[in-house]
Design an enzyme around this catalytic site. Structure first.
Site, mmCIF file in Angstrom:
data_model
loop_
_atom_site.group_PDB
_atom_site.id
_atom_site.type_symbol
_atom_site.label_atom_id
_atom_site.label_comp_id
_atom_site.label_asym_id
_atom_site.label_seq_id
_atom_site.Cartn_x
_atom_site.Cartn_y
_atom_site.Cartn_z
ATOM 1 N N VAL A 106 84.640 -3.779 25.598
ATOM 2 C CA VAL A 106 83.357 -4.232 25.067
ATOM 3 C C VAL A 106 83.279 -3.791 23.611
ATOM 4 O O VAL A 106 83.151 -2.604 23.319
ATOM 5 C CB VAL A 106 82.174 -3.654 25.872
ATOM 6 C CG1 VAL A 106 80.848 -4.115 25.269
ATOM 7 C CG2 VAL A 106 82.267 -4.066 27.332
ATOM 8 N N GLY A 136 81.937 0.896 20.859
ATOM 9 C CA GLY A 136 82.624 0.074 21.846
ATOM 10 C C GLY A 136 83.018 0.918 23.041
ATOM 11 O O GLY A 136 82.879 2.139 23.031
ATOM 12 N N LYS A 137 83.511 0.280 24.084
ATOM 13 C CA LYS A 137 83.985 0.998 25.271
ATOM 14 C C LYS A 137 84.876 0.055 26.062
ATOM 15 O O LYS A 137 84.716 -1.171 26.015
ATOM 16 C CB LYS A 137 82.816 1.447 26.141
ATOM 17 C CG LYS A 137 83.136 2.628 27.035
ATOM 18 C CD LYS A 137 83.187 3.941 26.264
ATOM 19 C CE LYS A 137 83.486 5.119 27.192
ATOM 20 N NZ LYS A 137 83.410 6.395 26.467
ATOM 21 N N GLY A 138 85.814 0.613 26.792
ATOM 22 C CA GLY A 138 86.699 -0.215 27.593
ATOM 23 C C GLY A 138 87.223 0.544 28.787
ATOM 24 O O GLY A 138 86.883 1.701 29.017
#
Length: 459
Positions: free
Chosen positions: A70, A115-117
């Protein structure tokens, strides 16, 4: 409240509601109504990437997992946020984490977006070879979307130094270049000193500032009974720092249960837990295998299937450091207050439910003070930002230099949360402790909003 219409994403909805409530309950929108226009824009990710991760297990069979990244907001810099490997990973959790990351990163003062994933892969019980093959397969899909000036992931739950190494090695081979595209790297190949301990130390630093501010410098950590949850990096380093400064750590926990100690957990026990956790052992296994270390004068009690919050009697400080929503409202938050807890700082992201936060905020008049994760646990990402700066210069700073920069970031971060909490307070009785929850949200939102106005994202 300004709505976002996503009730099917509960974790993200809580993060969104927390931010918007804090802003609406302040005087910010009254004084600067143009900021309202930012909310609908900043709450939608700039980009969401979802991909298939097919990899080979030790039996030669193909397994498939869901991968995500994201890329939420780049107004302040490249997307920055961790990768999480855990079976609970879904889009709601990653959107919540990415949304929080925007504002947490803003509080550091460094040039980082949010962001993040991650992936719903579970590394527990997997061989080293399986984890390596999975990391290569994951990076094969992610590599085209990240870069040193685009998106710089880091570790999170299930992604430690080993996984970062495999991911970085795969990226380097695929791209045929050496970029600082991941943080949390090894010290011999681009990592930063103090990175592993930063989040735990900084959560502790936030609490230290809270105690000093609330007591006008009359009290410190010395003699304070501190309840910690979790037993990973954050909890381990926070525990060691508390003990070093004379505090008493009365609990640690993991996903299967908790250990509590009347006299206090000692450094040797923390170090034993740290070593065993690298082998994915539970606290129950650790205490059974090291009976001598965890008995006698330094005895601990293992409590299966429970969190520690209502299990240790009187204590002064709580540091949730395990995972999201680990402190509930009706039972655990009230139990914390009734046990005499005066200071709560989240070492984990969204460590408390909305109901728990409401309990803490309602008791500020009773000198209960709560610091949200975006203010209390931004040490890890702050050092990640410093690692990015070192990689750009192809240098490695000394531990003293990193520590000095980190302390300056954290003290500035605390003041940046404290001052707006007073300036934009709409509370009639504003003489007591200001809301760090509101202050953190206001300060970080203003910084991001101003950048979005300047860049034409909002007009």
């Amino acid at each position: 409240m300004i709505k976002n219409g996503l009730p099917h994403e509960p974790e993200f909805q809580q993060a969104y509601n927390e931010l918007v409530s804090a802003l609406e309950e302040s005087t910010l929108f009254t004084e600067k109504p143009e900021y309202k226009k930012v909310i609908p824009v900043v709450s939608i990710p700039e980009r969401i990437i979802q991909f298939r991760v097919a990899w080979e297990n030790d039996n030669g069979d193909v397994e498939v997992n869901n991968g995500f990244r994201v890329q939420f907001n780049s107004s302040l810099g490249p997307y920055k946020g961790g990768l999480r490997f855990h079976p609970s990973v879904n889009l709601s959790i990653l959107k919540f984490l990415g949304f929080e990351q925007i504002f947490k990163n803003a509080l550091t003062g460094l040039s980082m977006g949010g962001g993040k994933g991650g992936c719903d892969f579970n590394p527990k019980g997997r061989s080293d070879g399986e984890i390596r093959r999975f990391c290569v397969a994951f990076m094969r899909q992610l590599a085209r979307y990240i870069g040193a000036d685009t998106d710089v992931p880091a570790g999170d739950i299930g992604v430690g130094g080993r996984e970062i190494g495999y991911l970085f090695g795969a990226y380097k081979q695929m791209q045929n270049n050496w970029y600082g595209v991941l943080t949390g790297k090894g010290l011999t190949w681009g990592g930063s000193l103090i990175r592993p301990e930063a989040t735990g130390y900084v959560s502790f630093t936030t609490l230290k500032k809270m105690i000093e501010k609330a007591t006008n410098g009359k009290e410190s950590f010395k003699g304070k009974r501190v309840e910690l949850s979790g037993s990973g990096n954050v909890a381990q380093y926070a525990a060691l720092k508390v003990i070093e400064l004379g505090g008493i750590v009365v609990s640690l926990s993991d996903s299967k249960g908790s250990i509590v100690s009347k006299n206090g957990i000692v450094p040797e026990q923390v170090l034993e837990i740290a070593a065993a956790k690298l082998k994915f052992k539970s606290l129950e296994e650790i205490t059974k295998e090291s009976v001598k270390l965890f008995s006698g004068e330094n005895s601990v009690e293992y409590l299966a299937g429970v969190r520690p919050w209502a299990k240790v009697g009187h204590f002064d400080v709580a540091l949730p450091s395990a995972t999201q929503k680990e402190v509930s409202g009706e039972e655990e938050a009230k139990a914390l207050v009734e046990a005499g807890c005066k200071y709560i700082a989240e070492g984990s992201n969204m460590g408390s439910t909305k109901e728990a936060i409401d309990v803490f905020e309602a008791n500020r008049s009773n000198n209960v003070w709560y610091a949200p994760g975006k203010a209390a646990n931004c040490g890890g990402v702050a050092v990640s930002g410093l690692e990015m700066a070192q990689n750009s210069q192809r240098v490695q700073w000394s531990a003293e230099e990193v520590d000095a920069k980190l302390k300056n970031i954290m003290y500035t971060c605390f003041d940046n949360c404290y001052d707006p909490a007073i300036k934009y307070s709409a509370e009639k009785n504003a003489d007591g402790l200001p809301s760090l929850l509101k202050g953190a949200n206001i300060a970080s939102f203003i910084k991001v909003a101003d950048a979005m106005f300047d860049q034409g994202d909002v007009y």
